[in-house]
Write a protein that holds these residues in place. Structure first.
Motif, PDB file in Angstrom:
ATOM      1  N   UNK A  14     -51.712  -4.294  56.688  1.00 45.65           N
ATOM      2  CA  UNK A  14     -50.508  -4.154  55.887  1.00 45.65           C
ATOM      3  C   UNK A  14     -50.912  -4.089  54.423  1.00 45.65           C
ATOM      4  N   UNK A  15     -50.074  -3.520  53.612  1.00 44.99           N
ATOM      5  CA  UNK A  15     -50.355  -3.450  52.184  1.00 44.99           C
ATOM      6  C   UNK A  15     -49.305  -4.291  51.460  1.00 44.99           C
ATOM      7  N   UNK A  16     -49.599  -5.577  51.319  1.00 43.05           N
ATOM      8  CA  UNK A  16     -48.660  -6.535  50.747  1.00 43.05           C
ATOM      9  C   UNK A  16     -49.276  -7.103  49.476  1.00 43.05           C
ATOM     10  N   UNK A  17     -48.544  -7.032  48.371  1.00 39.44           N
ATOM     11  CA  UNK A  17     -49.088  -7.486  47.093  1.00 39.44           C
ATOM     12  C   UNK A  17     -48.824  -8.968  46.850  1.00 39.44           C
ATOM     13  N   UNK A  18     -47.604  -9.434  47.163  1.00 41.64           N
ATOM     14  CA  UNK A  18     -47.235 -10.825  46.902  1.00 41.64           C
ATOM     15  C   UNK A  18     -47.093 -11.582  48.212  1.00 41.64           C
ATOM     16  N   UNK A  19     -47.420 -12.867  48.160  1.00 37.17           N
ATOM     17  CA  UNK A  19     -47.294 -13.687  49.349  1.00 37.17           C
ATOM     18  C   UNK A  19     -47.102 -15.147  49.000  1.00 37.17           C
ATOM     19  N   UNK A  20     -46.947 -15.953  50.042  1.00 31.74           N
ATOM     20  CA  UNK A  20     -46.780 -17.397  49.891  1.00 31.74           C
ATOM     21  C   UNK A  20     -47.822 -18.077  50.767  1.00 31.74           C
ATOM     22  N   UNK A  21     -48.499 -19.074  50.209  1.00 34.71           N
ATOM     23  CA  UNK A  21     -49.489 -19.847  50.957  1.00 34.71           C
ATOM     24  C   UNK A  21     -48.884 -21.213  51.258  1.00 34.71           C
ATOM     25  N   UNK A  22     -48.734 -21.517  52.538  1.00 35.40           N
ATOM     26  CA  UNK A  22     -48.231 -22.819  52.968  1.00 35.40           C
ATOM     27  C   UNK A  22     -49.427 -23.671  53.381  1.00 35.40           C
ATOM     28  N   UNK A  23     -49.572 -24.828  52.746  1.00 34.80           N
ATOM     29  CA  UNK A  23     -50.652 -25.755  53.083  1.00 34.80           C
ATOM     30  C   UNK A  23     -50.018 -27.002  53.673  1.00 34.80           C
ATOM     31  N   UNK A  24     -50.318 -27.271  54.929  1.00 32.10           N
ATOM     32  CA  UNK A  24     -49.816 -28.466  55.590  1.00 32.10           C
ATOM     33  C   UNK A  24     -50.986 -29.425  55.763  1.00 32.10           C
ATOM     34  N   UNK A  79     -53.288  -8.818  49.593  1.00 31.73           N
ATOM     35  CA  UNK A  79     -52.636  -9.883  48.821  1.00 31.73           C
ATOM     36  C   UNK A  79     -53.327 -10.025  47.463  1.00 31.73           C
ATOM     37  N   UNK A  80     -52.520 -10.027  46.395  1.00 31.25           N
ATOM     38  CA  UNK A  80     -53.069 -10.204  45.050  1.00 31.25           C
ATOM     39  C   UNK A  80     -52.428 -11.366  44.306  1.00 31.25           C
ATOM     40  N   UNK A  81     -51.155 -11.644  44.582  1.00 32.04           N
ATOM     41  CA  UNK A  81     -50.441 -12.736  43.921  1.00 32.04           C
ATOM     42  C   UNK A  81     -49.839 -13.644  44.984  1.00 32.04           C
ATOM     43  N   UNK A  82     -50.003 -14.950  44.787  1.00 32.40           N
ATOM     44  CA  UNK A  82     -49.478 -15.898  45.768  1.00 32.40           C
ATOM     45  C   UNK A  82     -48.755 -17.043  45.076  1.00 32.40           C
ATOM     46  N   UNK A  83     -47.793 -17.595  45.792  1.00 33.65           N
ATOM     47  CA  UNK A  83     -47.185 -18.860  45.430  1.00 33.65           C
ATOM     48  C   UNK A  83     -47.687 -19.887  46.428  1.00 33.65           C
ATOM     49  N   UNK A  84     -47.829 -21.122  46.002  1.00 29.52           N
ATOM     50  CA  UNK A  84     -48.387 -22.156  46.872  1.00 29.52           C
ATOM     51  C   UNK A  84     -47.310 -23.194  47.161  1.00 29.52           C
ATOM     52  N   UNK A  85     -47.129 -23.515  48.442  1.00 33.48           N
ATOM     53  CA  UNK A  85     -46.227 -24.587  48.849  1.00 33.48           C
ATOM     54  C   UNK A  85     -47.039 -25.584  49.665  1.00 33.48           C
ATOM     55  N   UNK A  86     -47.075 -26.829  49.184  1.00 39.19           N
ATOM     56  CA  UNK A  86     -47.900 -27.870  49.795  1.00 39.19           C
ATOM     57  C   UNK A  86     -46.995 -28.881  50.478  1.00 39.19           C
ATOM     58  N   UNK A  87     -47.391 -29.285  51.686  1.00 41.38           N
ATOM     59  CA  UNK A  87     -46.606 -30.252  52.437  1.00 41.38           C
ATOM     60  C   UNK A  87     -47.542 -31.284  53.042  1.00 41.38           C
ATOM     61  N   UNK A  88     -47.156 -32.544  52.977  1.00 39.29           N
ATOM     62  CA  UNK A  88     -47.888 -33.596  53.663  1.00 39.29           C
ATOM     63  C   UNK A  88     -48.739 -34.456  52.749  1.00 39.29           C
ATOM     64  N   UNK A  89     -49.171 -35.609  53.274  1.00 38.52           N
ATOM     65  CA  UNK A  89     -49.901 -36.587  52.471  1.00 38.52           C
ATOM     66  C   UNK A  89     -51.415 -36.551  52.656  1.00 38.52           C
ATOM     67  N   UNK A 110     -47.005 -19.870  41.362  1.00 44.65           N
ATOM     68  CA  UNK A 110     -46.371 -21.176  41.245  1.00 44.65           C
ATOM     69  C   UNK A 110     -46.962 -22.135  42.268  1.00 44.65           C
ATOM     70  N   UNK A 111     -46.711 -23.413  42.046  1.00 40.67           N
ATOM     71  CA  UNK A 111     -47.157 -24.478  42.940  1.00 40.67           C
ATOM     72  C   UNK A 111     -45.967 -25.397  43.180  1.00 40.67           C
ATOM     73  N   UNK A 112     -45.630 -25.621  44.449  1.00 43.66           N
ATOM     74  CA  UNK A 112     -44.446 -26.401  44.779  1.00 43.66           C
ATOM     75  C   UNK A 112     -44.774 -27.375  45.901  1.00 43.66           C
ATOM     76  N   UNK A 113     -44.274 -28.609  45.774  1.00 44.77           N
ATOM     77  CA  UNK A 113     -44.454 -29.611  46.820  1.00 44.77           C
ATOM     78  C   UNK A 113     -43.196 -29.632  47.682  1.00 44.77           C
ATOM     79  N   UNK A 114     -43.343 -29.366  48.977  1.00 44.37           N
ATOM     80  CA  UNK A 114     -42.185 -29.316  49.874  1.00 44.37           C
ATOM     81  C   UNK A 114     -42.251 -30.426  50.921  1.00 44.37           C
ATOM     82  N   UNK A 115     -42.913 -31.530  50.577  1.00 42.42           N
ATOM     83  CA  UNK A 115     -42.999 -32.658  51.496  1.00 42.42           C
ATOM     84  C   UNK A 115     -41.616 -33.265  51.695  1.00 42.42           C
ATOM     85  N   UNK A 116     -41.170 -33.413  52.948  1.00 39.54           N
ATOM     86  CA  UNK A 116     -39.846 -34.001  53.164  1.00 39.54           C
ATOM     87  C   UNK A 116     -39.842 -35.488  52.826  1.00 39.54           C
TER      88      UNK A 116
END
Length: 130
Positions: A14-24, A79-89, A110-116
């Motif tokens: 696929x040819x996708x420029x932007x994406x999101x990285x989910x780190x659990x 992928x060239x640009x990513x946003x980061x969403x981090x979850x967990x301790x 961007x960097x975002x914490x999505x820990x519930x």
């Protein structure tokens, strides 16, 4: 007996420029998923999937290796640009985020914490008397 034909599955690039990285990052493992902006998974990796066993899965080094593996797979899709969403301790949180910034050709948006977080949910069990 007739020989079976082996059909190889074609890998779609696929040819996708932007994406999101989910780190659990849990206490036992670190999972990394790279998606497009709609949430469709492009690449994923985990510390356990890379061959780390037992308590070595929860180390920061294993998290770093998982991120590098997932990002290399995602770079094949453009992928060239990513946003980061981090979850967990887990212990691999900071190392995983830092290693994304170290991958060449990837810009972090961007960097975002999505820990519930619980808002004082269930009542805890009564105190133990010994």
């Amino acid at each position: 007996m007739a020989k079976r034909k082996v059909i190889k599955k074609k890998i779609v690039r696929k040819n996708i420029a932007k994406g999101i990285v989910y780190i659990s990052a849990t206490f036992n493992n670190t999972m990394v998923t790279v998606t497009d902006e709609m949430g469709n998974a492009i690449a994923w990796s985990s510390a356990g999937g890379l061959g780390f066993k037992g308590s070595k899965k929860s180390t920061p080094y294993a998290a770093q290796q998982a991120v590098e593996d997932a990002m290399n797979k995602a770079k094949e899709h453009g992928i060239k640009e990513v946003g980061i969403k981090v979850q967990g301790p887990g212990s691999g949180r900071e190392t995983a985020v830092k290693s994304i910034g170290g991958v060449e050709g990837i810009k972090v948006l961007y960097l975002k914490d999505i820990t519930p977080l619980a808002h004082n949910g269930c009542r805890p069990p009564k105190r133990r008397r010994v």
